[in-house]
Motif scaffolding. Structure first.
Motif, PDB file in Angstrom:
ATOM      1  N   GLU A   1      15.492 -52.079 -28.376  1.00 35.05           N
ATOM      2  CA  GLU A   1      15.468 -53.233 -27.472  1.00 35.05           C
ATOM      3  C   GLU A   1      14.489 -54.250 -28.043  1.00 35.05           C
ATOM      4  N   ILE A   2      14.888 -55.511 -28.052  1.00 36.47           N
ATOM      5  CA  ILE A   2      14.026 -56.585 -28.534  1.00 36.47           C
ATOM      6  C   ILE A   2      13.692 -57.492 -27.356  1.00 36.47           C
ATOM      7  N   THR A   3      12.410 -57.695 -27.135  1.00 35.78           N
ATOM      8  CA  THR A   3      11.941 -58.473 -25.987  1.00 35.78           C
ATOM      9  C   THR A   3      10.917 -59.509 -26.454  1.00 35.78           C
ATOM     10  N   PRO A   4      10.727 -60.586 -25.666  1.00 36.44           N
ATOM     11  CA  PRO A   4       9.721 -61.586 -26.032  1.00 36.44           C
ATOM     12  C   PRO A   4       8.318 -60.990 -26.015  1.00 36.44           C
ATOM     13  N   ALA A   5       7.477 -61.489 -26.913  1.00 36.60           N
ATOM     14  CA  ALA A   5       6.062 -61.103 -26.929  1.00 36.60           C
ATOM     15  C   ALA A   5       5.238 -62.383 -26.733  1.00 36.60           C
ATOM     16  N   SER A   6       4.291 -62.633 -27.607  1.00 38.56           N
ATOM     17  CA  SER A   6       3.368 -63.753 -27.406  1.00 38.56           C
ATOM     18  C   SER A   6       3.839 -65.027 -28.097  1.00 38.56           C
ATOM     19  N   ALA A   7       3.418 -66.149 -27.540  1.00 35.99           N
ATOM     20  CA  ALA A   7       3.599 -67.435 -28.204  1.00 35.99           C
ATOM     21  C   ALA A   7       2.438 -67.659 -29.163  1.00 35.99           C
ATOM     22  N   CYS A   8       2.761 -68.094 -30.381  1.00 37.03           N
ATOM     23  CA  CYS A   8       1.749 -68.448 -31.379  1.00 37.03           C
ATOM     24  C   CYS A   8       1.983 -69.905 -31.781  1.00 37.03           C
ATOM     25  N   PRO A   9       1.278 -70.853 -31.184  1.00 36.38           N
ATOM     26  CA  PRO A   9       1.464 -72.259 -31.571  1.00 36.38           C
ATOM     27  C   PRO A   9       1.158 -72.467 -33.051  1.00 36.38           C
ATOM     28  N   VAL A  10       2.019 -73.217 -33.732  1.00 39.70           N
ATOM     29  CA  VAL A  10       1.922 -73.428 -35.174  1.00 39.70           C
ATOM     30  C   VAL A  10       2.013 -74.918 -35.471  1.00 39.70           C
TER      31      VAL A  10
ATOM     32  N   PHE B   1      -2.229 -71.161 -34.815  1.00 44.70           N
ATOM     33  CA  PHE B   1      -3.339 -71.052 -33.879  1.00 44.70           C
ATOM     34  C   PHE B   1      -3.320 -69.706 -33.158  1.00 44.70           C
ATOM     35  N   LEU B   2      -2.416 -68.832 -33.587  1.00 41.54           N
ATOM     36  CA  LEU B   2      -2.326 -67.455 -33.103  1.00 41.54           C
ATOM     37  C   LEU B   2      -1.998 -67.389 -31.617  1.00 41.54           C
ATOM     38  N   ARG B   3      -2.130 -66.202 -31.049  1.00 38.46           N
ATOM     39  CA  ARG B   3      -1.577 -65.966 -29.712  1.00 38.46           C
ATOM     40  C   ARG B   3      -2.305 -66.760 -28.629  1.00 38.46           C
ATOM     41  N   GLY B   4      -1.516 -67.216 -27.678  1.00 35.35           N
ATOM     42  CA  GLY B   4      -2.095 -67.921 -26.533  1.00 35.35           C
ATOM     43  C   GLY B   4      -1.664 -69.370 -26.476  1.00 35.35           C
ATOM     44  N   ARG B   5      -1.490 -69.854 -25.275  1.00 33.61           N
ATOM     45  CA  ARG B   5      -1.016 -71.221 -25.074  1.00 33.61           C
ATOM     46  C   ARG B   5      -2.115 -72.133 -24.541  1.00 33.61           C
ATOM     47  N   GLU B   6      -3.313 -71.993 -25.089  1.00 37.59           N
ATOM     48  CA  GLU B   6      -4.399 -72.875 -24.674  1.00 37.59           C
ATOM     49  C   GLU B   6      -4.067 -74.321 -25.037  1.00 37.59           C
ATOM     50  N   ALA B   7      -4.440 -75.239 -24.150  1.00 37.06           N
ATOM     51  CA  ALA B   7      -4.036 -76.643 -24.289  1.00 37.06           C
ATOM     52  C   ALA B   7      -4.526 -77.271 -25.584  1.00 37.06           C
ATOM     53  N   HIS B   8      -5.718 -76.882 -26.042  1.00 39.56           N
ATOM     54  CA  HIS B   8      -6.283 -77.544 -27.215  1.00 39.56           C
ATOM     55  C   HIS B   8      -5.428 -77.320 -28.464  1.00 39.56           C
ATOM     56  N   LYS B   9      -4.652 -76.248 -28.513  1.00 31.89           N
ATOM     57  CA  LYS B   9      -3.800 -75.976 -29.681  1.00 31.89           C
ATOM     58  C   LYS B   9      -2.705 -77.028 -29.804  1.00 31.89           C
TER      59      LYS B   9
ATOM     60  N   ASP C   1      -2.921 -80.013 -28.621  1.00 30.78           N
ATOM     61  CA  ASP C   1      -3.547 -81.308 -28.888  1.00 30.78           C
ATOM     62  C   ASP C   1      -3.539 -81.626 -30.382  1.00 30.78           C
ATOM     63  N   TRP C   2      -3.609 -80.587 -31.220  1.00 28.47           N
ATOM     64  CA  TRP C   2      -3.585 -80.783 -32.671  1.00 28.47           C
ATOM     65  C   TRP C   2      -2.159 -81.046 -33.183  1.00 28.47           C
ATOM     66  N   GLY C   3      -1.168 -80.865 -32.336  1.00 27.42           N
ATOM     67  CA  GLY C   3       0.215 -81.085 -32.732  1.00 27.42           C
ATOM     68  C   GLY C   3       1.018 -79.816 -32.939  1.00 27.42           C
ATOM     69  N   ALA C   4       0.473 -78.679 -32.564  1.00 21.45           N
ATOM     70  CA  ALA C   4       1.163 -77.403 -32.745  1.00 21.45           C
ATOM     71  C   ALA C   4       2.322 -77.259 -31.766  1.00 21.45           C
ATOM     72  N   THR C   5       3.322 -76.505 -32.179  1.00 24.38           N
ATOM     73  CA  THR C   5       4.451 -76.153 -31.315  1.00 24.38           C
ATOM     74  C   THR C   5       4.641 -74.639 -31.337  1.00 24.38           C
ATOM     75  N   ASP C   6       5.254 -74.112 -30.301  1.00 21.98           N
ATOM     76  CA  ASP C   6       5.343 -72.661 -30.143  1.00 21.98           C
ATOM     77  C   ASP C   6       6.248 -72.004 -31.183  1.00 21.98           C
ATOM     78  N   ARG C   7       5.799 -70.871 -31.680  1.00 26.07           N
ATOM     79  CA  ARG C   7       6.618 -69.904 -32.403  1.00 26.07           C
ATOM     80  C   ARG C   7       6.463 -68.595 -31.627  1.00 26.07           C
ATOM     81  N   MET C   8       7.558 -68.009 -31.259  1.00 25.98           N
ATOM     82  CA  MET C   8       7.505 -66.818 -30.424  1.00 25.98           C
ATOM     83  C   MET C   8       7.523 -65.531 -31.247  1.00 25.98           C
ATOM     84  N   ASN C   9       6.536 -64.689 -31.009  1.00 27.30           N
ATOM     85  CA  ASN C   9       6.612 -63.314 -31.503  1.00 27.30           C
ATOM     86  C   ASN C   9       7.565 -62.527 -30.605  1.00 27.30           C
ATOM     87  N   ARG C  10       8.089 -61.436 -31.153  1.00 27.13           N
ATOM     88  CA  ARG C  10       8.933 -60.547 -30.351  1.00 27.13           C
ATOM     89  C   ARG C  10       8.490 -59.100 -30.560  1.00 27.13           C
TER      90      ARG C  10
END
Length: 350
Positions: free
Chosen positions: A160-169, A321-329, A331-340
């Motif tokens: 089974e493949i499920t969503p894990a953490s967001a890593c803003p990049v 910017f690794l795991r977590g959706r903190e706002a400051h990430k 602000d630098w222009g990062a967008t989400d990449r999802m781990n699974r």
């Protein structure tokens, strides 16, 4: 292979041998071959390197080591560093480095067979040969192109493949300003922070060397504790075992060229430290600490700007910017990449 509990199995009709490493000596004995495999696997991050994972196991060792290895002609071609946990979720194979590592994966030499799937099949067969010891094989925090997604499902199992953490990049286009995608409010705040810092005292930056990396790590522990102490919390670097792990890992990462540890001084005083990991054109901002007495000058932001610009000038094109959706990430222009997460379990399991 050293390690009293290591075993070796010949796979009929294939040029592969498999090994199950069950003790620390066996894990340490892998290190030279592990490095060769890590370098061959061009997409592996420092989180999969022996510089990170051997110190992690030496410090935490939370269960029974269960590391799967595949060789071809004596060369290590696939590796899944794991351990067995027997707890409320059953008997699970979990990745060595869990919790402190933002990316996991199995390591695979792309030259091992045509296609390399045969090495992954050998890895799967080894896990299946010991299926009476585990209920699930939990492949955590897998990035988009992880080799672990291609491990064949062992006989009698399902996955089974499920969503894990967001890593803003943040992806930087060659020839483009690293801060081109930053929000206008971020750019204004950076200008303000630089001016405030300069008014407070002389501003200087320092990148750690082999000789200074442990000293700078100590400053990171101190500043991180002060920052979180102001909030009445300890912070993730507070536990002695975490500091023990980092003191063992940092010199190894530094020697391997995978660490970027920087400090900011204002008026001669270290007021911020930034801990990054790097491989080639990829880098990650792992953790930082700053002096709360200098919060008005935003030293963490000033240091981050310096580090990002310097890394980009040195060829880095992808900043995680690794795991977590903190706002400051963002602000630098990062967008989400999802781990699974991929969970392989026995077909009859609930």
């Amino acid at each position: 292979m050293s390690g009293a509990d290591a075993i070796s199995l010949e796979l009929p009709g294939a040029a592969f041998t498999t090994e199950l490493i069950r003790d620390l000596n066996g894990l340490r004995a892998l290190e030279k071959d592990w490095w060769a495999l890590w370098h061959a696997s061009g997409s592996a991050t420092p989180f999969q390197s022996p510089a990170w994972l051997i110190p992690w196991w030496e410090s935490f060792h939370p269960g029974a080591l269960f590391t799967l290895a595949v060789r071809q002609g004596g060369r290590l071609v696939a590796l899944s560093p794991g351990y067995l946990e027997d707890g409320v979720y059953g008997r699970r194979i979990l990745p060595v480095g869990i919790s402190l590592s933002d990316y996991h994966d199995v390591l695979l030499d792309p030259a091992a067979g045509d296609p390399a799937l045969s090495a992954l099949s050998a890895l799967s067969d080894l896990a299946a040969a010991h299926s009476d010891e585990w209920d699930s094989w939990d492949l955590e925090e897998l990035p988009e192109h992880a080799a672990a997604f291609r491990v064949p499902i062992p006989l009698g199992c399902r996955d089974e493949i499920t969503p894990a953490s967001a890593c803003p990049v943040l992806e930087v286009v060659e020839g483009e300003d690293v801060f081109a995608q930053a929000r206008k409010s971020k750019k204004r705040h950076l200008r303000l922070a630089r001016n405030r810092a300069a008014k407070r005292g002389a501003v200087s930056f320092e990148t750690a060397t082999d000789e200074t990396c442990l000293d700078l790590l100590g400053h990171l522990f101190r500043l991180h504790a002060r920052r979180w102490g102001e909030r009445g919390e300890e912070g993730v670097l507070a536990p002695d075992v975490v500091q023990q792990f980092q003191r063992a890992a940092v010199p190894r990462l530094q020697k391997a060229g995978l660490l970027r540890l920087d400090s900011l001084r204002i008026g001669g005083k270290i007021v911020a430290v930034q801990y990054c990991l790097r491989r080639g054109d990829w880098a990650a901002t792992y953790i930082n600490g700053f002096d709360p007495d200098y919060e008005f000058e935003s030293p963490g932001m000033v240091l981050m700007e310096h580090v990002l610009a310097d890394l980009a000038a040195g060829g880095v094109r992808t900043f995680s910017f690794l795991r977590g959706r903190e706002a400051h990430k963002y602000d630098w222009g990062a967008t989400d990449r999802m781990n699974r997460k991929r969970t392989i379990s026995h077909a009859g399991a609930a």
